[in-house]
Scaffold this motif. Structure first.
Motif, PDB file in Angstrom:
ATOM      1  N   THR A 121       0.933  -1.143   0.025  1.00  0.00           N
ATOM      2  CA  THR A 121       0.068   0.080  -0.043  1.00  0.00           C
ATOM      3  C   THR A 121       0.789   1.374  -0.221  1.00  0.00           C
ATOM      4  O   THR A 121       0.331   2.345  -0.357  1.00  0.00           O
ATOM      5  CB  THR A 121      -0.770   0.017   1.145  1.00  0.00           C
ATOM      6  OG1 THR A 121      -0.191   0.007   2.408  1.00  0.00           O
ATOM      7  CG2 THR A 121      -1.813  -1.217   1.315  1.00  0.00           C
ATOM      8  N   GLN A 122       2.115   1.321   0.259  1.00  0.00           N
ATOM      9  CA  GLN A 122       2.899   2.211   0.259  1.00  0.00           C
ATOM     10  C   GLN A 122       4.367   1.999  -0.306  1.00  0.00           C
ATOM     11  O   GLN A 122       5.229   1.373   0.560  1.00  0.00           O
ATOM     12  CB  GLN A 122       3.385   2.698   1.792  1.00  0.00           C
ATOM     13  CG  GLN A 122       1.969   3.560   2.569  1.00  0.00           C
ATOM     14  CD  GLN A 122       2.469   3.828   3.929  1.00  0.00           C
ATOM     15  OE1 GLN A 122       2.880   3.232   4.658  1.00  0.00           O
ATOM     16  NE2 GLN A 122       2.018   5.178   4.066  1.00  0.00           N
ATOM     17  N   PRO A 123       4.504   2.395  -1.410  1.00  0.00           N
ATOM     18  CA  PRO A 123       5.954   2.091  -2.290  1.00  0.00           C
ATOM     19  C   PRO A 123       7.094   2.578  -1.641  1.00  0.00           C
ATOM     20  O   PRO A 123       7.676   3.681  -2.486  1.00  0.00           O
ATOM     21  CB  PRO A 123       5.574   2.183  -3.661  1.00  0.00           C
ATOM     22  CG  PRO A 123       4.409   3.299  -3.531  1.00  0.00           C
ATOM     23  CD  PRO A 123       3.544   3.042  -2.295  1.00  0.00           C
ATOM     24  N   LEU A 124       7.225   2.707  -0.347  1.00  0.00           N
ATOM     25  CA  LEU A 124       8.267   3.359  -0.028  1.00  0.00           C
ATOM     26  C   LEU A 124       9.847   3.166  -0.425  1.00  0.00           C
ATOM     27  O   LEU A 124      10.007   1.720  -0.996  1.00  0.00           O
ATOM     28  CB  LEU A 124       8.405   3.328   1.694  1.00  0.00           C
ATOM     29  CG  LEU A 124       6.970   3.814   2.348  1.00  0.00           C
ATOM     30  CD1 LEU A 124       7.123   3.481   3.770  1.00  0.00           C
ATOM     31  CD2 LEU A 124       6.911   5.447   1.985  1.00  0.00           C
ATOM     32  N   TRP A 125      10.761   3.695  -0.367  1.00  0.00           N
ATOM     33  CA  TRP A 125      11.975   3.340  -1.179  1.00  0.00           C
ATOM     34  C   TRP A 125      12.685   2.214  -0.552  1.00  0.00           C
ATOM     35  O   TRP A 125      13.114   1.187  -1.576  1.00  0.00           O
ATOM     36  CB  TRP A 125      13.019   4.494  -1.085  1.00  0.00           C
ATOM     37  CG  TRP A 125      13.943   4.600   0.211  1.00  0.00           C
ATOM     38  CD1 TRP A 125      13.532   5.183   1.482  1.00  0.00           C
ATOM     39  CD2 TRP A 125      15.013   3.788   0.680  1.00  0.00           C
ATOM     40  NE1 TRP A 125      14.374   4.739   2.351  1.00  0.00           N
ATOM     41  CE2 TRP A 125      15.433   4.291   1.730  1.00  0.00           C
ATOM     42  CE3 TRP A 125      15.861   3.314  -0.008  1.00  0.00           C
ATOM     43  CZ2 TRP A 125      16.655   3.783   2.426  1.00  0.00           C
ATOM     44  CZ3 TRP A 125      17.161   2.665   0.457  1.00  0.00           C
ATOM     45  CH2 TRP A 125      17.366   3.077   1.908  1.00  0.00           C
ATOM     46  N   HIS A 126      12.576   1.941   0.439  1.00  0.00           N
ATOM     47  CA  HIS A 126      13.097   0.695   1.322  1.00  0.00           C
ATOM     48  C   HIS A 126      12.416  -0.441   0.714  1.00  0.00           C
ATOM     49  O   HIS A 126      13.100  -1.727   0.469  1.00  0.00           O
ATOM     50  CB  HIS A 126      13.217   0.739   2.720  1.00  0.00           C
ATOM     51  CG  HIS A 126      12.226   0.819   3.500  1.00  0.00           C
ATOM     52  ND1 HIS A 126      11.677   2.049   4.004  1.00  0.00           N
ATOM     53  CD2 HIS A 126      11.153  -0.213   3.620  1.00  0.00           C
ATOM     54  CE1 HIS A 126      10.396   1.712   4.443  1.00  0.00           C
ATOM     55  NE2 HIS A 126      10.068   0.363   4.329  1.00  0.00           N
ATOM     56  N   ASN A 127      11.070  -0.472   0.274  1.00  0.00           N
ATOM     57  CA  ASN A 127      10.687  -1.665  -0.060  1.00  0.00           C
ATOM     58  C   ASN A 127      11.095  -2.245  -1.358  1.00  0.00           C
ATOM     59  O   ASN A 127      11.034  -3.518  -1.351  1.00  0.00           O
ATOM     60  CB  ASN A 127       9.049  -1.208  -0.203  1.00  0.00           C
ATOM     61  CG  ASN A 127       8.483  -1.232   1.298  1.00  0.00           C
ATOM     62  OD1 ASN A 127       8.852  -1.893   2.096  1.00  0.00           O
ATOM     63  ND2 ASN A 127       7.248  -0.504   1.316  1.00  0.00           N
TER      64      ASN A 127
END
Length: 484
Positions: free
Chosen positions: A129-135
């Motif tokens: 749900t949140q494509p944050l950089w670390h993912n």
């Protein structure tokens, strides 16, 4: 990669003294010759090393580099099973790595916009749900973990430095996934072929929720300096494509950011192509429930791409299909459509454009093959012919696939006005970059004119222009190296 003593198709830990760059040391095979390493700027590496030491209180044990890419032609067709024609760019993701004795994975970024992240190496959770950089790093990490069936992984400290403009269509996210996969493989001391790594990273990037096809990861690993690649799938393979010497490719960033994992635009197109494939297969009496990609329909029918365009005209209508009409065509329930065919973030869609998407895919797949043929034949008017194929591609992306935006269309028009023989959006679209084919002897005036017409006078664009308008040439693929 060295050709004497080490397979060109597999990775191992390499050791390069970047300041002198005259040797490569393989852990078990002694000293091998290597051309001077120029991919990584020495001062960039020193700065990364210093920041790593400041952040983690130790020196990196090795570094991993994976390039971004520009897709010259072949947009939105890799996930339909068709060949694409990208090249790696010089911009890349670079990660400094220090294995640790604990089972903690610590990630940091040289860009303060991206906050630090820490987790246990043995319980990786990726939030779709949140494509944050670390993912994206976690995708590559988890892909290697699952490939080898490992439950206990060593921890590591990683500092990421990227100079690929984010959300620009140059595949910064996939470069990070590939970098992370190669980092993890190296920490584990294991080996895989480039093809295996590309396939693992393509699969693992889907953990973030994007139903991509594998082009970005393939070129990141299989790229070679000086040549574009025709990337084919099933099985994955790459063929050199020599580009015309009298022209250069120029990338121009529209400065409209588009993170394909943050919206449903990309996945809706994937599902529309999947549905088009199934309806076409049903129309032709094929086993439609086993079909996922438009290429499979062509392959089963044993006909040409041009003939597939005629089949599309005959079988599909231009008006959008409702969910109910698709269910009627396939003889399934709405619940079966929702749960067995559609991806989670497309289950709420009410209508789907099947005709337009299939028309784009089959015509674009044909353009890729025509582009390669022109490059091989190298006629006197090659640049003109290639440019026209690029222009056709953009029109199809804009009108049939609807993945352009006003700024991209404006930028394409500007590039053509000032001398580009061909110009098109590149990457997923809805923002990001254009790629233009420009005669080499007009490059300087072209860059100046595009700068004035698109960037000058717009403070937001002008502030980012340093990394937004540049000529590029085919770069090399991912690699691992140690500091001597």
């Amino acid at each position: 990669m060295p050709s004497s003593g080490v397979s060109e198709d597999s990775y191992s830990v390499l050791s390069c003294f970047l300041e002198h760059g005259s040797q490569v040391v393989h852990r078990s095979m002694g000293i091998l010759p290597l051309k001077k390493v120029t991919i990584i700027n020495h001062f960039r590496l020193l700065k990364l090393k210093e920041m790593f030491n400041s952040k983690f209180g130790s020196t990196p044990k090795f570094y991993v580099r994976a390039p971004g890419r520009v897709n010259i032609i072949g947009e939105h067709i890799d996930y339909c099973g068709y060949s694409v024609l990208p090249m790696a760019v010089e911009q890349d993701m670079l990660i400094a790595v220090g294995p640790v004795k604990t089972q903690t994975l610590q990630l940091a970024n040289t860009d303060p916009l991206y906050p630090d992240f820490s987790t246990t190496a043995n319980n990786i959770c990726i939030d779709k749900t949140q494509p944050l950089w670390h993912n994206y790093f976690l995708c590559g990490f988890k892909g290697i973990q699952e490939h080898f069936g490992l439950t206990q992984l060593p921890g590591m400290n990683c500092l990421v430095d990227g100079n690929i403009p984010p959300s620009s269509g140059l595949s910064s996210s996939s470069a990070l996934v590939c970098c992370a996969g190669l980092v993890t493989l190296t920490v584990l001391g294991m080996r895989l072929s480039k093809v295996e790594l590309a396939e693992i990273c393509a699969k693992s990037e889907r953990y973030i929720g994007t139903e991509g096809g594998g082009m970005d990861q393939s070129i990141s690993f299989l790229a070679e300096e000086g040549t574009a690649k025709l990337i084919e799938f099933s099985p994955l393979r790459a063929t050199d494509v020599k580009l015309p010497s009298g022209a250069v490719f120029v990338i121009a960033n529209s400065c409209v950011e588009m993170n394909k994992a943050a919206t449903s635009h990309f996945n809706v197109r994937v599902m529309e192509c999947r549905l088009a494939a199934k309806v076409l297969a049903k129309h032709k009496g094929l086993q439609w429930d086993k079909v996922l990609r438009l290429e499979e329909v062509q392959s089963e029918l044993g006909i040409s791409l041009e003939e597939m365009l005629l089949v599309t005209e005959d079988a599909l209508h231009a008006e959008p299909y409702s969910r109910e009409e698709i269910c009627k065509c396939l003889g399934i329930s709405l619940e079966e459509l929702r749960t067995q065919i559609l991806s989670p973030n497309t289950q709420g869609e009410l209508t789907f454009k099947l005709y337009q998407r299939a028309k784009h895919v089959y015509s674009e797949a044909a353009r890729v093959l025509q582009f390669k043929q022109v490059c091989e034949a190298a006629p006197d008017n090659a640049v003109q012919l290639l440019g026209e194929l690029m222009n056709q591609s953009h029109r199809s992306c804009r009108d049939m696939y609807e993945c352009s935006c006003p700024e991209l269309d404006q930028l394409v028009d500007i590039c053509r006005k000032f001398g580009a023989k061909g110009s098109r959006l590149t990457g997923a679209g809805w923002g990001g970059c254009t790629v233009s084919l420009v005669p080499a002897d007009t490059l300087s005036s072209f860059l100046a004119s595009v700068h004035e017409a698109y960037y000058q006078g717009n403070m937001s664009r002008l502030a980012r222009e340093k990394h937004s308008l540049f000529a590029t040439k085919p770069g090399g693929g991912a690699l691992v190296f140690l500091e001597a």
